[in-house]
Design a protein around this motif. Structure first.
Motif, mmCIF file in Angstrom:
data_model
loop_
_atom_site.group_PDB
_atom_site.id
_atom_site.type_symbol
_atom_site.label_atom_id
_atom_site.label_comp_id
_atom_site.label_asym_id
_atom_site.label_seq_id
_atom_site.Cartn_x
_atom_site.Cartn_y
_atom_site.Cartn_z
ATOM 1 N N ARG A 159 0.814 -1.218 0.000
ATOM 2 C CA ARG A 159 0.000 0.000 0.000
ATOM 3 C C ARG A 159 0.848 1.269 0.000
ATOM 4 O O ARG A 159 0.306 2.376 -0.118
ATOM 5 C CB ARG A 159 -0.930 -0.009 1.214
ATOM 6 N N GLY A 160 2.157 1.121 0.127
ATOM 7 C CA GLY A 160 3.030 2.291 0.138
ATOM 8 C C GLY A 160 2.765 3.228 1.292
ATOM 9 O O GLY A 160 2.897 4.446 1.161
ATOM 10 N N LEU A 161 2.404 2.663 2.444
ATOM 11 C CA LEU A 161 2.061 3.485 3.598
ATOM 12 C C LEU A 161 3.294 4.177 4.166
ATOM 13 O O LEU A 161 4.397 3.645 4.105
ATOM 14 C CB LEU A 161 1.399 2.628 4.675
ATOM 15 N N GLN A 162 3.083 5.340 4.715
ATOM 16 C CA GLN A 162 4.176 6.117 5.284
ATOM 17 C C GLN A 162 3.844 6.484 6.723
ATOM 18 O O GLN A 162 2.818 7.091 7.001
ATOM 19 C CB GLN A 162 4.410 7.404 4.472
ATOM 20 N N GLY A 163 4.716 6.062 7.624
ATOM 21 C CA GLY A 163 4.597 6.503 9.013
ATOM 22 C C GLY A 163 5.322 7.826 9.144
ATOM 23 O O GLY A 163 5.253 8.670 8.265
ATOM 24 N N GLY A 164 6.041 8.008 10.210
ATOM 25 C CA GLY A 164 6.823 9.234 10.293
ATOM 26 C C GLY A 164 7.104 9.652 11.713
ATOM 27 O O GLY A 164 6.621 9.061 12.681
ATOM 28 N N HIS A 165 7.912 10.698 11.795
ATOM 29 C CA HIS A 165 8.274 11.281 13.077
ATOM 30 C C HIS A 165 8.306 12.782 12.870
ATOM 31 O O HIS A 165 9.181 13.308 12.182
ATOM 32 C CB HIS A 165 9.645 10.768 13.539
ATOM 33 N N MET A 166 7.312 13.459 13.395
ATOM 34 C CA MET A 166 7.200 14.901 13.213
ATOM 35 C C MET A 166 6.964 15.574 14.547
ATOM 36 O O MET A 166 6.206 15.062 15.386
ATOM 37 C CB MET A 166 6.040 15.238 12.264
ATOM 38 N N ASN A 167 7.633 16.725 14.726
ATOM 39 C CA ASN A 167 7.478 17.493 15.953
ATOM 40 C C ASN A 167 7.689 16.624 17.196
ATOM 41 O O ASN A 167 6.938 16.692 18.163
ATOM 42 C CB ASN A 167 6.090 18.150 16.004
ATOM 43 N N ARG A 168 8.709 15.774 17.104
ATOM 44 C CA ARG A 168 9.123 14.915 18.210
ATOM 45 C C ARG A 168 8.046 13.892 18.587
ATOM 46 O O ARG A 168 8.013 13.391 19.696
ATOM 47 C CB ARG A 168 9.512 15.760 19.432
ATOM 48 N N LYS A 169 7.159 13.601 17.639
ATOM 49 C CA LYS A 169 6.110 12.613 17.876
ATOM 50 C C LYS A 169 6.196 11.533 16.807
ATOM 51 O O LYS A 169 6.378 11.819 15.627
ATOM 52 C CB LYS A 169 4.727 13.268 17.870
ATOM 53 N N THR A 170 6.049 10.262 17.222
ATOM 54 C CA THR A 170 6.134 9.118 16.312
ATOM 55 C C THR A 170 4.743 8.686 15.879
ATOM 56 O O THR A 170 3.815 8.623 16.699
ATOM 57 C CB THR A 170 6.858 7.946 16.993
ATOM 58 N N PRO A 206 15.006 2.444 30.190
ATOM 59 C CA PRO A 206 15.051 3.899 30.024
ATOM 60 C C PRO A 206 14.234 4.359 28.817
ATOM 61 O O PRO A 206 14.427 3.883 27.702
ATOM 62 C CB PRO A 206 16.547 4.190 29.827
ATOM 63 N N ALA A 207 13.330 5.298 29.047
ATOM 64 C CA ALA A 207 12.482 5.797 27.968
ATOM 65 C C ALA A 207 13.298 6.559 26.931
ATOM 66 O O ALA A 207 12.935 6.570 25.748
ATOM 67 C CB ALA A 207 11.388 6.700 28.534
ATOM 68 N N VAL A 208 14.400 7.202 27.352
ATOM 69 C CA VAL A 208 15.202 7.998 26.427
ATOM 70 C C VAL A 208 15.731 7.132 25.283
ATOM 71 O O VAL A 208 15.698 7.535 24.112
ATOM 72 C CB VAL A 208 16.369 8.682 27.174
ATOM 73 N N GLU A 209 16.192 5.930 25.599
ATOM 74 C CA GLU A 209 16.706 5.045 24.555
ATOM 75 C C GLU A 209 15.585 4.644 23.594
ATOM 76 O O GLU A 209 15.813 4.506 22.382
ATOM 77 C CB GLU A 209 17.328 3.802 25.196
ATOM 78 N N GLN A 210 14.389 4.456 24.112
ATOM 79 C CA GLN A 210 13.262 4.096 23.261
ATOM 80 C C GLN A 210 12.852 5.280 22.375
ATOM 81 O O GLN A 210 12.476 5.088 21.213
ATOM 82 C CB GLN A 210 12.102 3.608 24.126
ATOM 83 N N PHE A 211 12.937 6.506 22.903
ATOM 84 C CA PHE A 211 12.680 7.693 22.075
ATOM 85 C C PHE A 211 13.626 7.739 20.889
ATOM 86 O O PHE A 211 13.218 7.979 19.744
ATOM 87 C CB PHE A 211 12.847 8.981 22.889
ATOM 88 N N ARG A 212 14.901 7.496 21.151
ATOM 89 C CA ARG A 212 15.914 7.586 20.089
ATOM 90 C C ARG A 212 15.668 6.531 19.018
ATOM 91 O O ARG A 212 15.831 6.796 17.823
ATOM 92 C CB ARG A 212 17.311 7.424 20.691
ATOM 93 N N ALA A 213 15.302 5.332 19.456
ATOM 94 C CA ALA A 213 15.018 4.272 18.481
ATOM 95 C C ALA A 213 13.834 4.659 17.595
ATOM 96 O O ALA A 213 13.860 4.455 16.373
ATOM 97 C CB ALA A 213 14.736 2.957 19.205
ATOM 98 N N MET A 214 12.798 5.242 18.173
ATOM 99 C CA MET A 214 11.627 5.641 17.384
ATOM 100 C C MET A 214 11.961 6.775 16.428
ATOM 101 O O MET A 214 11.422 6.849 15.315
ATOM 102 C CB MET A 214 10.476 6.044 18.309
ATOM 103 N N GLU A 215 12.853 7.664 16.834
ATOM 104 C CA GLU A 215 13.261 8.768 15.964
ATOM 105 C C GLU A 215 13.965 8.274 14.702
ATOM 106 O O GLU A 215 13.904 8.910 13.651
ATOM 107 C CB GLU A 215 14.165 9.740 16.729
#
Length: 465
Positions: free
Chosen positions: A121-132, A172-181
């Motif tokens: 389907r060519g779907l696109q997720g993303g990370h914008m304004n520090r939100k995944t 640690p949530a910080v490491e999970q934030f970085r992975a999502m970014e």
């Protein structure tokens, strides 16, 4: 002349270390009868409108070149029963409620359609304004199972461009934030951490097109139903009918029936074997004991009874610590896992157990469902649970992917009397030898509750044996 091009890079090590049900299904099981023949003896029932035809081989599937290559890397050849029916139903865009035992290949059954759907389907997720903004959400009851699903999804999505991330509490949530970014198309999550990050404006579910709930009955047992309903109904996830939902469970209690009714639209209902039944390849036995001291001494003999990995279930965290120490003091290499251990301690214990360095693992029910420990040969219920479904899930840690296993329960009548009747019924149904004394006790017991039935379903049904 120009030098020849370099050879392609080898696949990651997580392919070479693959040694789970799928590799066994490829025929690497020694001199036992063919696994596929065993699986062909398992009855499968499907209900719903226009159920898609099952597949007979992974060659039948066209999931895209990259995914097909990963299937070959994982040495997948013959799909398990749940995969035969769940994958084509999900590829057809249908919602799915699947009941199948643990170790039956459910992770691939929902990961393959999700990855293929995102690519097609060519779907696109993303990370914008520090939100995944993930495209697919997989909910799991425990940190260990979430990590396991994440690792499997990485294998299946290798070199496809589809990125998988995992979030859970205790890390640690910080490491999970970085992975999502770095990219997050498939998000594997435990309910508590997911709600926390949604409320902190780190994650939006507004683009989720695929929702999978794995071990749904376990999540209800752990009290996660309010959180699950918050995530699905009270945040920004697309409504039922606007997303595709796949719900997987080993049992089908009334709470799961209500959840299926609320979360699924025009769904296919799939059962592999009888819902809530114990595995036919597991030899079950029950030993009568009169005291904790007798149980402890009998355990020393039992952990030596079957070569391989032994999983010992206890009722409490304190009991797990005490029994690990008791085994260690008696020269038995043991480790333990329970909810008070840090994530690092739990991962280290599981790694040591899987590798055979400490071939005895003492566990509370945190390890009872979903975890992929493929070579457990003996499950010992040092403390019997109070519910027959929990017993079924516990012994399902052995006898996985067509391999034979043994399960031994230590029955203390003063504590376990209410389990006599459902245990007798379950063992009888699985053609196990039931001790005469247990049958006599069961005639006087009024507790427990038998295995779950799905005969209430009124959808048109076809049975495949």
């Amino acid at each position: 002349p120009p030098p020849p091009p370099p050879p392609p890079p080898p696949p990651p090590l997580f392919f070479s270390t693959q040694n789970t049900a799928y590799e066994i299904l490829s025929g690497l099981v020694g001199s036992e009868m063919c696994i596929r023949d065993r699986y062909d003896d398992i009855p499968v029932e499907t209900s719903g409108r226009d159920v898609p035809e099952p597949i007979t081989s992974f060659v039948d599937l066209d999931l895209g070149a990259a995914v097909n290559t990963n299937i070959k890397r994982c040495k997948f050849k013959n799909p398990t029963p749940v995969q035969k029916y769940a994958i084509p139903a999900s590829l057809a865009g249908r919602d799915l409620m699947a009941c199948a035992q643990t170790g039956s290949g459910k992770t691939a059954a929902f990961c393959f359609p999700i990855i293929a759907g995102i690519l097609k389907r060519g779907l696109q997720g993303g990370h914008m304004n520090r939100k995944t903004y993930p495209l697919a959400l997989v909910l799991s009851p425990t940190r260990e199972l979430a990590s396991q699903i994440h690792e499997e999804s990485r294998k299946f999505a290798y070199q496809t461009g589809v990125a998988s991330c995992v979030i859970y509490g205790g890390a640690p949530a910080v490491e999970q934030f970085r992975a999502m970014e770095r990219g997050c198309d498939i998000l594997v999550a435990t309910p508590g951490r997911l709600i926390d990050l949604i409320d902190r404006a780190k994650i939006s579910l507004s683009r989720v097109q695929y929702l999978a709930l794995d071990e749904a009955d376990r999540m209800l047992d752990m009290g996660f139903e309010p959180q699950i309903r918050q995530i699905v109904d009270e945040r920004d996830m697309p409504r039922c009918g606007e997303r595709q939902t796949m719900l997987f469970s080993a049992t089908f209690p009334r709470e799961i029936q209500r959840m299926a009714s609320d979360f699924l639209d025009d769904y296919v209902f799939l059962t592999v074997g009888r819902v809530g039944s114990s595995h036919a390849l597991i030899t079950q036995s029950v030993e009568r004991v009169t005291s904790y001291h007798e149980k402890s001494n009998m355990l020393l003999d039992l952990v030596e009874a079957v070569p391989g990995l032994t999983l010992v279930f206890v009722e409490t965290k304190r009991g797990a610590d005490q029994l690990e120490d008791f085994l260690y003091q008696n020269g038995k290499p043991a480790t333990s896992i329970h909810g008070d251990r840090t994530q690092q301690e739990r991962e280290a214990a599981l790694k040591s157990f899987r590798a055979g360095k400490t071939p005895i693992l003492v566990a509370t029910d945190v390890a009872a469902r979903g975890l992929d420990i493929p070579h457990v040969t003996h499950v010992i219920n040092f403390d019997l649970p109070s519910d027959i479904d929990d017993y079924t899930h516990r012994i399902g840690r052995t006898g996985r992917a067509g391999k034979k296993g043994r399960a031994t329960a230590l029955f203390l009548e003063s504590k376990d009397g209410q389990m006599a009747r459902p245990l007798t019924e379950l063992m009888s149904e699985a053609n196990q030898e039931v001790p005469t004394w247990l049958t006599q006790i069961s005639g006087h017991s009024f507790g427990g509750g038998g295995p779950v039935s799905y005969t209430h379903l009124t959808l048109p049904t076809k049975t495949i044996v």
